[in-house]
Motif scaffolding. Structure first.
Motif, short mmCIF file in Angstrom:
data_model
loop_
_atom_site.label_atom_id
_atom_site.label_comp_id
_atom_site.label_asym_id
_atom_site.label_seq_id
_atom_site.Cartn_x
_atom_site.Cartn_y
_atom_site.Cartn_z
N LEU A 1 3.29 3.44 9.43
CA LEU A 1 3.39 2.84 10.78
C LEU A 1 2.04 2.86 11.49
O LEU A 1 1.63 1.87 12.10
N HIS A 2 1.35 3.99 11.41
CA HIS A 2 0.04 4.08 12.06
C HIS A 2 -0.91 3.01 11.48
O HIS A 2 -1.57 2.29 12.22
N SER A 3 -0.93 2.92 10.17
CA SER A 3 -1.82 1.94 9.51
C SER A 3 -1.44 0.52 9.93
O SER A 3 -2.31 -0.32 10.20
N ALA A 4 -0.14 0.25 9.98
CA ALA A 4 0.32 -1.11 10.30
C ALA A 4 0.00 -1.46 11.76
O ALA A 4 -0.43 -2.58 12.04
N PHE A 5 0.22 -0.52 12.66
CA PHE A 5 -0.04 -0.83 14.08
C PHE A 5 -1.53 -1.09 14.31
O PHE A 5 -1.90 -2.01 15.03
N VAL A 6 -2.37 -0.26 13.71
CA VAL A 6 -3.81 -0.48 13.89
C VAL A 6 -4.19 -1.83 13.27
O VAL A 6 -4.93 -2.62 13.88
N ALA A 7 -3.64 -2.12 12.10
CA ALA A 7 -3.94 -3.42 11.46
C ALA A 7 -3.51 -4.57 12.36
O ALA A 7 -4.19 -5.60 12.45
N ALA A 8 -2.39 -4.39 13.06
CA ALA A 8 -1.85 -5.46 13.90
C ALA A 8 -2.58 -5.60 15.23
O ALA A 8 -2.25 -6.48 16.02
N ILE B 1 0.86 -1.19 0.00
CA ILE B 1 0.00 0.00 0.00
C ILE B 1 0.90 1.24 0.00
O ILE B 1 1.70 1.43 0.92
N GLY B 2 0.78 2.06 -1.02
CA GLY B 2 1.50 3.33 -1.05
C GLY B 2 0.73 4.33 -0.20
O GLY B 2 -0.48 4.49 -0.38
N VAL B 3 1.41 4.99 0.73
CA VAL B 3 0.76 6.00 1.58
C VAL B 3 1.60 7.27 1.54
O VAL B 3 2.61 7.33 0.83
N PHE C 1 -13.94 0.19 9.87
CA PHE C 1 -13.90 1.07 11.04
C PHE C 1 -13.52 2.45 10.53
O PHE C 1 -13.16 2.60 9.35
N CYS C 2 -13.63 3.44 11.40
CA CYS C 2 -13.32 4.79 10.95
C CYS C 2 -11.80 4.96 10.90
O CYS C 2 -11.13 4.84 11.92
N GLY C 3 -11.32 5.21 9.71
CA GLY C 3 -9.88 5.43 9.55
C GLY C 3 -9.64 6.87 9.15
O GLY C 3 -10.31 7.78 9.62
N GLN D 1 -7.94 0.04 5.46
CA GLN D 1 -9.11 0.70 6.03
C GLN D 1 -8.67 1.91 6.87
O GLN D 1 -9.33 2.93 6.88
N LEU D 2 -7.53 1.76 7.55
CA LEU D 2 -7.04 2.91 8.33
C LEU D 2 -6.53 3.99 7.38
O LEU D 2 -6.80 5.17 7.56
N ALA D 3 -5.80 3.55 6.34
CA ALA D 3 -5.13 4.51 5.46
C ALA D 3 -6.07 5.15 4.44
O ALA D 3 -5.75 6.19 3.87
N GLU D 4 -7.21 4.53 4.21
CA GLU D 4 -8.08 5.03 3.14
C GLU D 4 -9.51 4.64 3.49
O GLU D 4 -10.07 3.72 2.91
N CYS D 5 -10.06 5.37 4.48
CA CYS D 5 -11.34 4.92 5.02
C CYS D 5 -12.50 5.23 4.09
O CYS D 5 -13.64 4.87 4.38
#
Ligand SMILES: Cc1ncc(COP(=O)(O)O)c(C=O)c1O
Length: 455
Positions: A101-108, A92-94, A268-270, A245-249
């Motif tokens: 990191l934010h997207s990955a931590f929430v995903a994890a 995923i390009g962000v 969820f709300c991202g 979902q976090l990176a592109e809600c």
């Protein structure tokens, strides 16, 4: 003033009065402002102007990475390059490494009441992203490689720990074998931060392919990068979906954008961390150049290291995988600050760029003890959840931070001497650098064949 008649169809009346065709939103001037940024010559700029000016831009180009009418957007091309080159299933390009990191931590699954093990040396963005995800970072000391010390991990794991976030620092490589073994034993997710070592390898495998998720910064100063960008990699579809979902809600990533959740935790709300097309256009090209860049750096570093003598008062940085290093830096620890200052002065006089941080160096967000927003357990609002979350306290969490928590990092970070390397050095340049370094070392230190080798 006449009031609007809400029953009147104004759009129809306005559109029938339109006489002229409008100009495209993104026109020649905008393209030229990009070209001018890159310092092309007058002649080239004129040619670009002529070429762009001739084009019928119609409604204008569309620089978003969605609904752009292309078979493959530049962002998709960048993501494809990442999958192909680094050998992962999902990318995923962000728009920044921090976003990744934010997207990955929430995903994890990082959230209220959880802890993530972060390295004492890395960058503030990693622990900050844990906090933004509502988790609590716990710092793990490093060993002489400047990377997370695997022997210190297990004593930091609690029932709140959900992930380990090893950072590959300054072109170096973590001991991924040992870290993955511990993570699997304790059922923890691993989020690799590869921002500073894109293209590095551990035992022949690209960094970023070990963890459950991995993150890259694609900012201007990194191995690959145009301006501001980031990248998330994973081999797991569910993790890819949650990071998306976090990176592109807005749900543009979903096969059916407005469909109800297909499983608990899918929606969820991202937020919106989408990468721009302009950034991706540059990064997609740069990423394909990365393997050659890394090879050049590695060759230069290897050539120099092979020629360096060993000295009693100098300890070279331990390399977890000398062949996997990106090699844009060479590092060593002098026995004392005083010796370090003498070596740096003499190396600089010999024309070798290098730097110590020294005893009274200013704060630096690459070392945990200067990451004040974390150390001071700051919060954006009074009821912010992370350090101060009731859920965290209920689960027995009571993190405490102070300089001295990670003594090896505190010592090595200030004492180390860093020699930046240039990827374009020839074999004879490397020989000259090594000879100059040996001459300086021999002036101040005792040669010792039993001292730690450079690689
Ligand atoms: C290890 C590490 N992680 C994360 C980041 C953050 O990346 P960005 O600046 O693209 O948000 C950086 C940036 O320097 C970094 O070095």
């Amino acid at each position: 003033m006449r009031k609007l008649d809400l029953n009147m169809d104004y759009s129809y009346r306005v559109s029938t009065r339109m006489q002229r065709q409008g100009r495209p939103k993104i026109g020649v001037e905008e393209f030229m402002s990009v070209a001018e940024r890159f310092g092309f010559s007058e002649g080239t700029l004129k040619r670009i102007h002529a070429a762009v000016g001739k084009e019928d831009l119609g409604g204008g180009p569309f620089l978003a990475n969605y609904y752009c009418g292309l078979k493959e957007s530049k962002v998709q091309a960048f993501e494809r390059a990442a999958r192909e080159i680094l050998g992962v299933k999902y990318a995923i390009g962000v728009n920044s490494g921090t976003a990744a990191l934010h997207s990955a931590f929430v995903a994890a699954g990082v959230g209220p009441g959880t802890e993530v093990l972060c390295p004492a040396i890395g960058f503030f963005a990693t622990s900050a992203a844990v906090v933004v995800s509502k988790g609590v970072p716990v710092f793990c000391d490093v060993d002489q490689s400047l990377h997370m010390d695997p022997t210190k991990i297990e004593s930091l794991i609690t029932e709140r720990t959900v992930a380990i976030a090893p950072t590959h620092v300054m072109g170096g490589v973590c001991n991924m074998g040992a870290i993955m073994k511990i993570a699997r034993k304790h059922g923890l997710k691993v989020v690799e931060d590869c921002a500073q070592s894109c293209g590095g390898k551990y035992k022949g495998r690209f960094l970023g392919t070990f963890g459950d998720l991995s993150c890259f910064s694609i900012s201007a100063y990194k191995i690959v990068g145009g301006g501001e960008g980031g990248l998330v990699l994973t081999d797991h579809k569910r993790l890819w979906e949650r990071a998306n979902q976090l990176a592109e809600c807005g749900g543009l990533w979903r096969p059916e954008r407005f469909a109800p959740p297909r499983y608990e935790g899918e929606l969820f709300c991202g937020t919106n961390y989408r990468m721009s097309e302009l950034e991706a256009a540059i990064d997609a090209v740069q990423l394909r150049k990365m393997p050659a860049t890394v090879r050049r750096f590695n060759t230069v570093k290897t050539r120099i290291l092979q020629r360096l003598g060993t000295y009693r008062e100098i300890t070279p940085q331990k390399l977890n995988d000398p062949d996997g290093e990106v090699g844009y830096n060479l590092r060593f620890y002098p026995e004392t600050f005083e010796l370090g200052a003498r070596l740096v002065k003499a190396l600089r006089e010999s024309g070798i760029r290098c730097g110590p941080r020294g005893k009274n160096a200013p704060p630096d967000w690459h070392l945990y003890s200067y990451m004040f927003p974390v150390l001071l357990k700051t919060r954006a609002t009074s009821d912010d959840c992370s350090f101060h979350c009731p859920r965290y306290h209920e689960r027995g969490g009571a993190v405490h931070y102070a300089r001295g928590d990670c003594p090896v990092a505190d010592d090595l970070f200030d004492r180390l001497i860093n020699v930046p390397l240039n990827q374009w050095l020839t074999a004879s340049d490397c020989r000259a650098v090594a000879e100059a370094m040996n001459r300086v070392f021999a002036r101040f230190c005792r040669e010792d064949s039993a001292a730690r080798p450079w690689r």
